[in-house]
Motif scaffolding. Structure first.
Motif, PDB file in Angstrom:
ATOM      1  N   LEU A  98       0.904  -1.170  -0.156  1.00 48.94           N
ATOM      2  CA  LEU A  98      -0.060   0.034   0.016  1.00 48.94           C
ATOM      3  C   LEU A  98       0.812   1.378   0.014  1.00 48.94           C
ATOM      4  O   LEU A  98       0.500   2.130  -0.661  1.00 48.94           O
ATOM      5  N   ALA A  99       1.902   1.258   0.614  1.00 48.62           N
ATOM      6  CA  ALA A  99       2.922   2.544   0.784  1.00 48.62           C
ATOM      7  C   ALA A  99       3.604   2.625  -0.790  1.00 48.62           C
ATOM      8  O   ALA A  99       4.162   3.645  -0.961  1.00 48.62           O
ATOM      9  N   SER A 100       3.750   1.350  -1.506  1.00 52.96           N
ATOM     10  CA  SER A 100       4.404   1.645  -2.677  1.00 52.96           C
ATOM     11  C   SER A 100       3.521   2.249  -3.539  1.00 52.96           C
ATOM     12  O   SER A 100       3.997   3.013  -4.525  1.00 52.96           O
ATOM     13  N   LEU A 101       2.332   2.356  -3.568  1.00 53.14           N
ATOM     14  CA  LEU A 101       1.321   2.961  -4.559  1.00 53.14           C
ATOM     15  C   LEU A 101       1.709   4.349  -4.549  1.00 53.14           C
ATOM     16  O   LEU A 101       1.947   4.858  -5.632  1.00 53.14           O
ATOM     17  N   PRO A 102       1.350   5.192  -3.778  1.00 51.33           N
ATOM     18  CA  PRO A 102       1.617   6.478  -3.751  1.00 51.33           C
ATOM     19  C   PRO A 102       3.332   6.938  -4.075  1.00 51.33           C
ATOM     20  O   PRO A 102       3.590   7.930  -4.718  1.00 51.33           O
ATOM     21  N   THR A 103       4.059   6.071  -3.552  1.00 51.21           N
ATOM     22  CA  THR A 103       5.542   6.247  -3.799  1.00 51.21           C
ATOM     23  C   THR A 103       5.846   6.251  -5.355  1.00 51.21           C
ATOM     24  O   THR A 103       6.473   6.796  -5.871  1.00 51.21           O
ATOM     25  N   VAL A 104       5.348   5.020  -5.830  1.00 54.67           N
ATOM     26  CA  VAL A 104       5.486   5.053  -7.175  1.00 54.67           C
ATOM     27  C   VAL A 104       4.961   5.885  -8.026  1.00 54.67           C
ATOM     28  O   VAL A 104       5.488   6.517  -9.012  1.00 54.67           O
ATOM     29  N   ILE A 105       3.826   6.412  -7.770  1.00 55.58           N
ATOM     30  CA  ILE A 105       3.277   7.627  -8.415  1.00 55.58           C
ATOM     31  C   ILE A 105       3.831   8.684  -8.242  1.00 55.58           C
ATOM     32  O   ILE A 105       4.123   9.632  -9.353  1.00 55.58           O
ATOM     33  N   SER A 106       4.626   9.026  -7.024  1.00 50.91           N
ATOM     34  CA  SER A 106       5.281  10.215  -7.006  1.00 50.91           C
ATOM     35  C   SER A 106       6.709  10.145  -7.851  1.00 50.91           C
ATOM     36  O   SER A 106       7.219  11.160  -8.330  1.00 50.91           O
ATOM     37  N   ALA A 107       7.074   8.950  -7.925  1.00 49.26           N
ATOM     38  CA  ALA A 107       8.469   8.707  -8.702  1.00 49.26           C
ATOM     39  C   ALA A 107       8.112   8.724 -10.261  1.00 49.26           C
ATOM     40  O   ALA A 107       9.130   9.772 -10.894  1.00 49.26           O
ATOM     41  N   ILE A 108       7.003   8.649 -10.607  1.00 45.95           N
ATOM     42  CA  ILE A 108       6.773   8.667 -12.300  1.00 45.95           C
ATOM     43  C   ILE A 108       6.310  10.454 -12.228  1.00 45.95           C
ATOM     44  O   ILE A 108       6.768  11.018 -13.155  1.00 45.95           O
ATOM     45  N   ILE A 109       5.640  11.174 -11.149  1.00 43.17           N
ATOM     46  CA  ILE A 109       5.514  12.531 -11.575  1.00 43.17           C
ATOM     47  C   ILE A 109       6.748  13.431 -11.114  1.00 43.17           C
ATOM     48  O   ILE A 109       7.069  14.286 -12.317  1.00 43.17           O
ATOM     49  N   LEU A 140       4.144   5.163   4.449  1.00 43.75           N
ATOM     50  CA  LEU A 140       4.159   3.975   5.224  1.00 43.75           C
ATOM     51  C   LEU A 140       3.949   4.253   6.751  1.00 43.75           C
ATOM     52  O   LEU A 140       3.367   3.662   7.644  1.00 43.75           O
ATOM     53  N   ALA A 141       4.324   5.452   7.252  1.00 42.45           N
ATOM     54  CA  ALA A 141       4.042   6.014   8.646  1.00 42.45           C
ATOM     55  C   ALA A 141       2.266   6.276   8.729  1.00 42.45           C
ATOM     56  O   ALA A 141       2.111   5.671   9.718  1.00 42.45           O
ATOM     57  N   ILE A 142       1.745   6.701   7.727  1.00 43.50           N
ATOM     58  CA  ILE A 142       0.439   6.786   7.967  1.00 43.50           C
ATOM     59  C   ILE A 142      -0.346   5.651   7.837  1.00 43.50           C
ATOM     60  O   ILE A 142      -1.207   5.287   8.811  1.00 43.50           O
ATOM     61  N   ILE A 143       0.180   4.638   7.020  1.00 41.46           N
ATOM     62  CA  ILE A 143      -0.323   3.217   7.068  1.00 41.46           C
ATOM     63  C   ILE A 143      -0.087   2.639   8.361  1.00 41.46           C
ATOM     64  O   ILE A 143      -1.331   1.996   8.843  1.00 41.46           O
ATOM     65  N   ARG A 144       0.889   2.776   8.987  1.00 46.42           N
ATOM     66  CA  ARG A 144       1.163   1.966  10.406  1.00 46.42           C
ATOM     67  C   ARG A 144       0.223   2.842  11.431  1.00 46.42           C
ATOM     68  O   ARG A 144       0.019   2.017  12.203  1.00 46.42           O
ATOM     69  N   LEU A 145       0.253   4.093  11.355  1.00 47.60           N
ATOM     70  CA  LEU A 145      -0.453   4.918  12.423  1.00 47.60           C
ATOM     71  C   LEU A 145      -2.078   4.256  12.326  1.00 47.60           C
ATOM     72  O   LEU A 145      -2.714   4.239  13.138  1.00 47.60           O
ATOM     73  N   VAL A 146      -2.750   4.224  11.070  1.00 51.32           N
ATOM     74  CA  VAL A 146      -4.051   3.760  10.980  1.00 51.32           C
ATOM     75  C   VAL A 146      -4.338   2.459  11.339  1.00 51.32           C
ATOM     76  O   VAL A 146      -5.322   2.036  11.734  1.00 51.32           O
ATOM     77  N   PHE A 147      -3.423   1.573  10.557  1.00 52.82           N
ATOM     78  CA  PHE A 147      -3.741   0.084  10.629  1.00 52.82           C
ATOM     79  C   PHE A 147      -2.863  -0.391  12.138  1.00 52.82           C
ATOM     80  O   PHE A 147      -2.820  -1.398  12.578  1.00 52.82           O
ATOM     81  N   ILE A 174       8.340   7.250   2.999  1.00 56.43           N
ATOM     82  CA  ILE A 174       8.424   7.308   4.461  1.00 56.43           C
ATOM     83  C   ILE A 174       7.017   7.668   4.976  1.00 56.43           C
ATOM     84  O   ILE A 174       6.533   7.221   6.018  1.00 56.43           O
ATOM     85  N   LEU A 175       6.350   8.577   4.658  1.00 49.96           N
ATOM     86  CA  LEU A 175       5.178   9.328   4.887  1.00 49.96           C
ATOM     87  C   LEU A 175       3.913   8.429   4.744  1.00 49.96           C
ATOM     88  O   LEU A 175       3.165   8.180   5.524  1.00 49.96           O
TER      89      LEU A 175
END
Length: 108
Positions: free
Chosen positions: A75-86, A101-108, A98-99
């Protein structure tokens, strides 16, 4: 027990070997020109290393079992890959990864 001198000599030996293995290629490559084919081949090394590290973090490995998917990292890879492409900026990619993965760990 190991003696202090043995430990210090081991650390110094490891330091020298590590330093030489990292500095020697730069010293040698200053004196020689590499063919374009080798330079192009070496340009893929950072991409391959990052891909392997990313792919390895997507799976949880246990002996005697099939690898399982690490959903947090996926799940953390999805926004990271999108930000890498953009952005194509390493700083942006690292911060988004980092952000997210931190948000995912905080929520789940």
């Amino acid at each position: 027990m190991l003696s202090t001198n043995y430990i210090i000599l081991t650390i110094l030996g490891c330091t020298i070997v590590t330093w030489l293995s990292r500095v020697t290629p730069f010293v040698l490559l200053k004196k020689f020109d590499l063919p374009n084919a080798i330079i192009e081949y070496l340009s893929f090394v950072p991409i391959v290393i990052m891909s392997v590290l990313w792919f390895d973090s997507l799976f949880i490995q246990k002996i005697g079992e099939f690898p399982q998917i690490n959903y947090e990292n996926l799940l953390a890879s999805l926004p990271t890959v999108i930000s890498a492409i953009i952005s194509k900026s390493l700083l942006v990619i690292v911060v988004v990864g980092i952000l997210s993965l931190a948000i995912i760990r905080l929520v789940f």
